[in-house]
Write an enzyme that holds these catalytic residues in place. Structure first.
Site, PDB file in Angstrom:
ATOM      1  N   TYR A  87       0.850  -1.191   0.000  1.00  0.00           N
ATOM      2  CA  TYR A  87       0.000   0.000   0.000  1.00  0.00           C
ATOM      3  C   TYR A  87       0.889   1.245   0.000  1.00  0.00           C
ATOM      4  O   TYR A  87       0.608   2.218  -0.697  1.00  0.00           O
ATOM      5  CB  TYR A  87      -0.925   0.009   1.218  1.00  0.00           C
ATOM      6  N   ASN A 108     -12.728  -1.221  -5.080  1.00  0.00           N
ATOM      7  CA  ASN A 108     -12.500  -1.592  -6.477  1.00  0.00           C
ATOM      8  C   ASN A 108     -13.706  -2.373  -7.006  1.00  0.00           C
ATOM      9  O   ASN A 108     -13.987  -3.472  -6.539  1.00  0.00           O
ATOM     10  CB  ASN A 108     -11.234  -2.445  -6.567  1.00  0.00           C
ATOM     11  N   CYS A 116      -6.531  -5.728  -7.420  1.00  0.00           N
ATOM     12  CA  CYS A 116      -6.325  -5.277  -6.045  1.00  0.00           C
ATOM     13  C   CYS A 116      -5.697  -6.370  -5.181  1.00  0.00           C
ATOM     14  O   CYS A 116      -5.093  -6.071  -4.152  1.00  0.00           O
ATOM     15  CB  CYS A 116      -7.622  -4.757  -5.443  1.00  0.00           C
ATOM     16  N   HIS A 117      -5.797  -7.623  -5.621  1.00  0.00           N
ATOM     17  CA  HIS A 117      -5.166  -8.717  -4.871  1.00  0.00           C
ATOM     18  C   HIS A 117      -3.644  -8.602  -4.878  1.00  0.00           C
ATOM     19  O   HIS A 117      -2.978  -9.198  -4.044  1.00  0.00           O
ATOM     20  CB  HIS A 117      -5.611 -10.082  -5.410  1.00  0.00           C
ATOM     21  N   GLU A 144      -0.897 -16.849  -9.696  1.00  0.00           N
ATOM     22  CA  GLU A 144       0.086 -16.053 -10.420  1.00  0.00           C
ATOM     23  C   GLU A 144       1.511 -16.414 -10.050  1.00  0.00           C
ATOM     24  O   GLU A 144       2.470 -15.786 -10.512  1.00  0.00           O
ATOM     25  CB  GLU A 144      -0.169 -14.566 -10.175  1.00  0.00           C
TER      26      GLU A 144
END
Length: 149
Positions: A87, A108, A116-117, A144
Site C-alpha cells: 500500500y 475496487n 487489487c489482490h 500467479e
C-alpha cells in the site's frame, strides 16, 4: 444493464457492461439478462487467466469512482502479473497515503481484472474485500506464482 454470469474457481462471478466498457465484476450469480460480445470476451479472458494462460487483461474498463480511486485503480493495473506492491509503495507512486490507497482498493468494482489482490501491507497480506477475503487473495496470488506466506 448488460451482464453475464460465469463459474470460476472462486465460485460464480457476474460481469456488468455499460456503454461498451466493463463497469463491475461481482461475486455471485445474477439472473439471466442481456449479454454482449464484450462480456463474452471478458468471460473468455477470465477463463484464460484462471487456467494460467493469460497474464494481462485487454478489456475496456470504466469503473465508477472518485478521481482518487480512479488513480489508484489505474496504478494497480500496472502491477505486473505475479508481483505485488505494498500500500505504501503504491501510495508513493500516486502521491498519497497508504491508508487512502487501502480504502480505494477495498472499493475496487472490478476485482481480479483490476488486480487489487496484488496490493499487500508491508508486514503481511493486508485485506481483501472480495468473497472469501484473504483466502481468495492468497488463491489469486498463488495462481500467479506468488506465495504470501
Amino acid at each position: 444493464m448488460a451482464h453475464l454470469s460465469l463459474n470460476s474457481p472462486l465460485g460464480p462471478l457476474t460481469l456488468f457492461e455499460e456503454d461498451g466498457s466493463l463497469v463491475v465484476l461481482e461475486w455471485g450469480r445474477a439472473p439471466d439478462g442481456p449479454s454482449s460480445p464484450l462480456l463474452k470476451e471478458a468471460k473468455a479472458q477470465l477463463g484464460a487467466y484462471f487456467s494460467g494462460a493469460l497474464l494481462s487483461f485487454e478489456l475496456p474498463l470504466a469503473p465508477y469512482g472518485t478521481p482518487f480511486q480512479q488513480a489508484v485503480w489505474a496504478a494497480m493495473i500496472r502491477i505486473p502479473y505475479g508481483r505485488v506492491q505494498t500500500y505504501g509503495e503504491l501510495a508513493k507512486k500516486i502521491g498519497s497515503a497508504p491508508r487512502a490507497v487501502g480504502g480505494a482498493c477495498g472499493r475496487n468494482p472490478i476485482p481480479i481484472i483490476v488486480p487489487c489482490h496484488r496490493v499487500v501491507s508491508g508486514n503481511g497480506p493486508g485485506g481483501y474485500s472480495g468473497a472469501g477475503g484473504l483466502d481468495t487473495k492468497r488463491i489469486l496470488l498463488r495462481l500467479e506464482g506468488y506465495a504470501l506466506d
